[in-house]
Write a protein that holds these residues in place. Sequence first.
Motif, mmCIF file in Angstrom:
data_model
loop_
_atom_site.group_PDB
_atom_site.id
_atom_site.type_symbol
_atom_site.label_atom_id
_atom_site.label_comp_id
_atom_site.label_asym_id
_atom_site.label_seq_id
_atom_site.Cartn_x
_atom_site.Cartn_y
_atom_site.Cartn_z
ATOM 1 N N ARG A 1 0.828 -1.209 0.000
ATOM 2 C CA ARG A 1 0.000 0.000 0.000
ATOM 3 C C ARG A 1 0.867 1.265 0.000
ATOM 4 N N ASP A 2 1.914 1.299 0.831
ATOM 5 C CA ASP A 2 2.703 2.514 0.984
ATOM 6 C C ASP A 2 3.585 2.796 -0.228
ATOM 7 N N VAL A 3 4.217 1.754 -0.797
ATOM 8 C CA VAL A 3 5.101 2.011 -1.934
ATOM 9 C C VAL A 3 4.306 2.426 -3.166
ATOM 10 N N VAL A 4 3.103 1.871 -3.333
ATOM 11 C CA VAL A 4 2.263 2.286 -4.463
ATOM 12 C C VAL A 4 1.832 3.734 -4.274
ATOM 13 N N ALA A 5 1.480 4.105 -3.037
ATOM 14 C CA ALA A 5 1.103 5.487 -2.766
ATOM 15 C C ALA A 5 2.277 6.439 -2.975
ATOM 16 N N ALA A 6 3.520 5.939 -2.781
ATOM 17 C CA ALA A 6 4.702 6.783 -2.952
ATOM 18 C C ALA A 6 5.171 6.866 -4.398
ATOM 19 N N GLY A 7 4.559 6.099 -5.308
ATOM 20 C CA GLY A 7 4.918 6.201 -6.718
ATOM 21 C C GLY A 7 5.416 4.934 -7.356
ATOM 22 N N THR A 8 5.626 3.861 -6.605
ATOM 23 C CA THR A 8 6.032 2.588 -7.188
ATOM 24 C C THR A 8 4.845 1.979 -7.922
ATOM 25 N N SER A 9 5.107 1.382 -9.067
ATOM 26 C CA SER A 9 4.006 0.810 -9.843
ATOM 27 C C SER A 9 3.399 -0.379 -9.106
ATOM 28 N N PRO A 10 2.081 -0.562 -9.201
ATOM 29 C CA PRO A 10 1.435 -1.708 -8.537
ATOM 30 C C PRO A 10 1.988 -3.047 -9.020
ATOM 31 N N GLU A 11 2.400 -3.123 -10.293
ATOM 32 C CA GLU A 11 2.932 -4.388 -10.806
ATOM 33 C C GLU A 11 4.214 -4.783 -10.080
ATOM 34 N N LEU A 12 5.084 -3.798 -9.834
ATOM 35 C CA LEU A 12 6.320 -4.106 -9.109
ATOM 36 C C LEU A 12 6.039 -4.521 -7.673
ATOM 37 N N ALA A 13 5.096 -3.833 -7.028
ATOM 38 C CA ALA A 13 4.767 -4.187 -5.647
ATOM 39 C C ALA A 13 4.200 -5.600 -5.570
ATOM 40 N N GLU A 14 3.313 -5.961 -6.518
ATOM 41 C CA GLU A 14 2.752 -7.318 -6.527
ATOM 42 C C GLU A 14 3.839 -8.345 -6.829
ATOM 43 N N ARG A 15 4.752 -8.000 -7.724
ATOM 44 C CA ARG A 15 5.822 -8.936 -8.049
ATOM 45 C C ARG A 15 6.709 -9.192 -6.833
ATOM 46 N N ALA A 16 6.997 -8.152 -6.036
ATOM 47 C CA ALA A 16 7.793 -8.335 -4.823
ATOM 48 C C ALA A 16 7.107 -9.294 -3.859
ATOM 49 N N VAL A 17 5.781 -9.177 -3.745
ATOM 50 C CA VAL A 17 5.041 -10.065 -2.849
ATOM 51 C C VAL A 17 5.077 -11.489 -3.378
#
Length: 763
Positions: free
Chosen positions: A358-374
């Motif tokens: 939630r926080d990295v997407v709000a800070a500008g990281t793309s949702p795809e990258l955040a999901e890939r990290a998970v």
Amino acid sequence: MVNPPLEDRADDVTGATDGPADADTAPAPETVRMRRVRGRFSIQSKLIAMLLGASILSAAVVGFIGYQTGQASLRNAAFDRLTQVRETQARQFVVQVSTLKKAVLVYTSGPAMADAVQALSAGFNELANTPTDPAQQQAIVNYYNQDLIGPIKRATGANLNLDVLLPSSNAARYLQAHYTVPAARPGGPLPAPDPSAWAAAASRYDPFFDKIVNLFGYGDALLIDPAGNVVYTAKKHADLGTNVQSGPYEQGNLHEAYAKAMGADRVDYVSVTDFQTYHPAGDHPVAWMGAPVVAGGRTVGVLALQLPITGINALMTFNGKWQDNGLGATGETYLAGADDLMRSNSRLFVENKQAYQRDVVAAGTSPELAERAVRLDGTTLIQPVGSDVTRAAERGQTGTRITTDYLGNETLQSFAPVVVGPDLTWSIVAKIDTAEAFAPERVFTRTMGVAVTAIVILDCLAAMALAQLFVRPIRRLEAGAQKVSRGDYDAVIPARTRDEFGDLTKTFNDMSRLLGIKDELLRRERQENKQLLRSLMPESVAERYRQGEETISESHQDVAVIFADIDGLDTLSSELPSDEFLSVVNELVRQFDDAAERNGVEPMRILRNGYTASCGLNVPRLDNVERTVAFAIEMQRIVARANAEDNLQLGFRAGIDTGTVTSGLVGSSTMIYDMWGSAVDLAYQAQAGGGEPGIYITSRVHDAVHDTHRFTPAGPLTVGDTQEPIWRLSGAGKSSYATSSVIGFLLGRPASPSGLPASLNRD
């Protein structure tokens, strides 16, 4: 009520007796009114008012200065704490990588690794003409579709080409059918027994490589033959049997590690690559450490080990104990590469993956990258952290800044570059939210406000109660204290009263006198300490020592080192009385020191018969080698002149080398400023190995001064596994330094004390 002044009363009397005054001579009504108002305030009241004003103003000024100073101190303390955490993490990371490198070298230096490479390579080559049946080929296809391509697509969305990934050689297909496919399905049917020579070699060395992998936490261990074939893997993944030069992974960092190791020009070389996604590891980030395996003087293969990312994450995340290590609730440390991507896990990711996403997407990281990290269960090579901090660290800078982090929070960040491999540098960052880092500052502000207010109130009460009682003696004491603070310890305050203030004045006078005595003693002691430190170490090192540094060391490039030895002093000590022998030695050392100063050489240490010096250590010089050779020639002439004029039989041997050295302080109760390095060792070995007196130099020194001096080969010197050619000085050419040094030596030397031998009493 306060009585009016005498002049006002006189005016009143005159007005009452003489009647109304004339309009031209009578004072104006406003003037009379102001006189009466001023007359109501006594001297004490005026003094109280002034003390109150001064007290309030002083409290305000002191409060403001204290606030500014305290705020700066607290802020600097927060920066210092964060910097200490970063430095500690950087040291531990460097030690961890160094330990892994040393482990690789230990394994590759023994005969077992070379035997394993040769045995497995021979077995691999025998499988070149061994085909696989259709069932085995289909099992390989199923493995790639179900266990490699499918999971990678689900985790990253990448569509891999099956035809590119399938093994292309008989040996690769044979090994993957017999080992890779069964290893991926441990609960499946057992494979048929493998009668090949490769299987026999693998069964013999499997326990050895399993121990390597498990002991240090490596992801996998690979053996690669000179042709680039992966002839063995400990985990039996999809890279078994492939070729790193022409196979599906030829563009990856495994090929980089292999190429650097094969091209290494020394046996103790370890290449370290950056992280890169690796298909056999499920597209998880993988970094490699590669080292050549040498047998019989030639490279027979390469040992490639997967850098243990779990160990790096455990170090950078403190195993989840951030608060115990001074990072509070929001602090963390992480590594970043030149691509501005993380090389370790995020703290928030470890603690709460949903909050991280939630926080990295709000800070500008793309949702795809955040999901890939998970999905990949890690932020390495995924989470962008590019900022002015990481870019500064990439440029080799070290420091602290307040900036926005990858979570969008304002943070205090400490950064520095950290060397990973011969040609690989990452950035290490320690950060903490400013709201948490500067929380003590807000508490201090509130406390300071309350304290200043209380001080103002107390000042008012004290001024009203004690103004008349204390103002005079306090001012006298204040004046005396100011004189003392300026260094005037001869100031004497007259004791005009017999009460406590009188006693205090006498005590103050005694204290001033004692302070003067102690200040003089301290001044002398500081001067003596400075002189002692300057005699033991260079001024720059002495300054760092005075500032409290416990470990003082420096690396120096291009330093010329001379190790001189005087033979015959032991015999001379038995022939001369102790005082005459000591005079001879002292005069020799004095002349050596004078010659060193003229030639720009820095004496380092005098131990028994040895004299060690350097040039270019603390004062960089382009001609340090020439100066050192000139200094050695002058030392040789000093000893020769002493022998000729006083019938002494002293021999002189000196060894000179140049290179990189490390200098620093050794010891705690007894400190010695010394230097170490291969140049120091070679200089000592060169003079110790000389068969006859003379000046011996290494090939690096010979290359620098062979045009200005004449040398004869003195035979090789064995250093480790190599032969170092040694040269002996036989004459000097047109050396400006040698000529100028001799002239200065002959004309500029002071006379020595009387009572010494004749050769040592003149130059």
